[in-house]
Design an enzyme around this catalytic site. Sequence first.
Site, PDB file in Angstrom:
ATOM      1  CE  LYS A 155      -4.284   0.850   2.053  1.00 28.49           C
ATOM      2  NZ  LYS A 155      -5.241   0.932   0.972  1.00 28.49           N
TER       3      LYS A 155
HETATM    4  N1  PXG Z   1      -7.655  -2.478  -3.319  1.00 29.76           N
HETATM    5  C1  PXG Z   1      -6.994  -1.305  -3.243  1.00 29.76           C
HETATM    6  C2  PXG Z   1      -6.141  -0.873  -4.364  1.00 29.76           C
HETATM    7  C3  PXG Z   1      -7.132  -0.500  -2.101  1.00 29.76           C
HETATM    8  O1  PXG Z   1      -6.475   0.662  -2.014  1.00 29.76           O
HETATM    9  C4  PXG Z   1      -8.644  -2.159  -1.177  1.00 29.76           C
HETATM   10  C5  PXG Z   1      -8.449  -2.906  -2.319  1.00 29.76           C
HETATM   11  C6  PXG Z   1      -9.511  -2.710  -0.071  1.00 29.76           C
HETATM   12  O2  PXG Z   1      -8.702  -3.157   1.018  1.00 29.76           O
HETATM   13  P1  PXG Z   1      -9.216  -3.130   2.518  1.00 29.76           P
HETATM   14  O3  PXG Z   1      -8.085  -3.681   3.323  1.00 29.76           O
HETATM   15  O4  PXG Z   1      -9.545  -1.710   2.838  1.00 29.76           O
HETATM   16  O5  PXG Z   1     -10.408  -4.014   2.568  1.00 29.76           O
HETATM   17  C7  PXG Z   1      -7.988  -0.917  -1.060  1.00 29.76           C
HETATM   18  C8  PXG Z   1      -8.178  -0.079   0.164  1.00 29.76           C
HETATM   19  C9  PXG Z   1      -9.218   5.978   0.021  1.00 29.76           C
HETATM   20  C10 PXG Z   1      -9.261   4.618   0.590  1.00 29.76           C
HETATM   21  O6  PXG Z   1      -8.748   6.871   0.731  1.00 29.76           O
HETATM   22  C11 PXG Z   1      -8.553   3.578   0.027  1.00 29.76           C
HETATM   23  C12 PXG Z   1      -8.619   2.298   0.573  1.00 29.76           C
HETATM   24  C13 PXG Z   1      -9.358   2.091   1.694  1.00 29.76           C
HETATM   25  C14 PXG Z   1     -10.051   3.151   2.248  1.00 29.76           C
HETATM   26  C15 PXG Z   1     -10.017   4.417   1.699  1.00 29.76           C
HETATM   27  O7  PXG Z   1      -9.652   6.174  -1.116  1.00 29.76           O
HETATM   28  N2  PXG Z   1      -7.933   1.300  -0.040  1.00 29.76           N
END
Ligand code: PXG
Length: 306
Positions: A155
Amino acid sequence: MADRFVWINGEFVPENAATVSVFDHGLLYGDGLFEGIKAWDGKVFKLREHIDRFYDSAKFLGINLTQSREEMCEIVLNSVAMNGLHEGVCYIRLVATRGKGDLGINPRKCREHPTVYCIAASIQLHPEELYQKGLKCIVCATRRNSVQSLPGSVKSLNYLNNILGVMEANRAGADEGIMLNLEGYVVEGTAENLFFAKNGVIHTPALHTGALAGITRASIMEIARRKGYELHEGMYTVFDIYTADEVWMTGTGADLIPVVDIEGRVIGNGKPGPVFTDLRSAWLDYVNEPDHHSIVPSRESVLAGG
Ligand code: PXG
């Protein structure tokens, strides 16, 4: 509203005083990592899993965090507490960068400690009505990063492919974009993992496609298995999602959200389907199970302890 407090490099300061250098390599080169974590009513969902993922990203990037994982958990809990966000939905952003360096990409130029900060605030990724109606999606022309250069589970502070994907969706008047990898296999949404159901069987793209190892994804997989669904992780093309009975996305920001249209193809009957509805009701219980969250302390106890 009272000032928001941000934890940065060891202390809580008012938001306006939480600053990073213009020489910070997180800003100059996107050299850093982040986590998006959610709390409901003073309960932080799967905190340890988020912190472990944060340390995995840091390890991959060779950024040596000086805080222990336990300290990092406490920083997150205290950030929610210090801002009095004990009710409703709270979104937590934990960020670490290589730190302050000079105008060269070489990480050796960053002689000081990494920059670490934690913001606790509220966000909503999609308007409430879309959770009932479902998302209209495009398939993005911009591809997800290749696992050969940046594995999807890092990430990192480089979200440009995903941002370009969101811009494509915006221009098309769609709610979300679905991203493929360089080989054309379906990976995920721009900030959510993707699932589909066909003939009662659940599928989600395997992590080696380049998807992030989502914590919501893992939770939904656990719920699906508990409920006895057949579940596969695999390599899927747009054919599989166009012709699925149901498609939905999962993520910390988005929660669980149905997809009802992809590139003008109506998914199923164009409404959230039975598998999705079943998983979503189990999800609401799952997040409240004591093993799945950490309790935010009171503001007073943080102030007394600090
Ligand atoms: N794929 C990607 C590329 C992400 O960035 C997820 C899947 C989902 O993962 P989790 O662990 O959250 O179930 C993410 C999560 C934002 C924002 O600020 C980005 C995420 C989560 C919350 C907010 O746009 N990324």
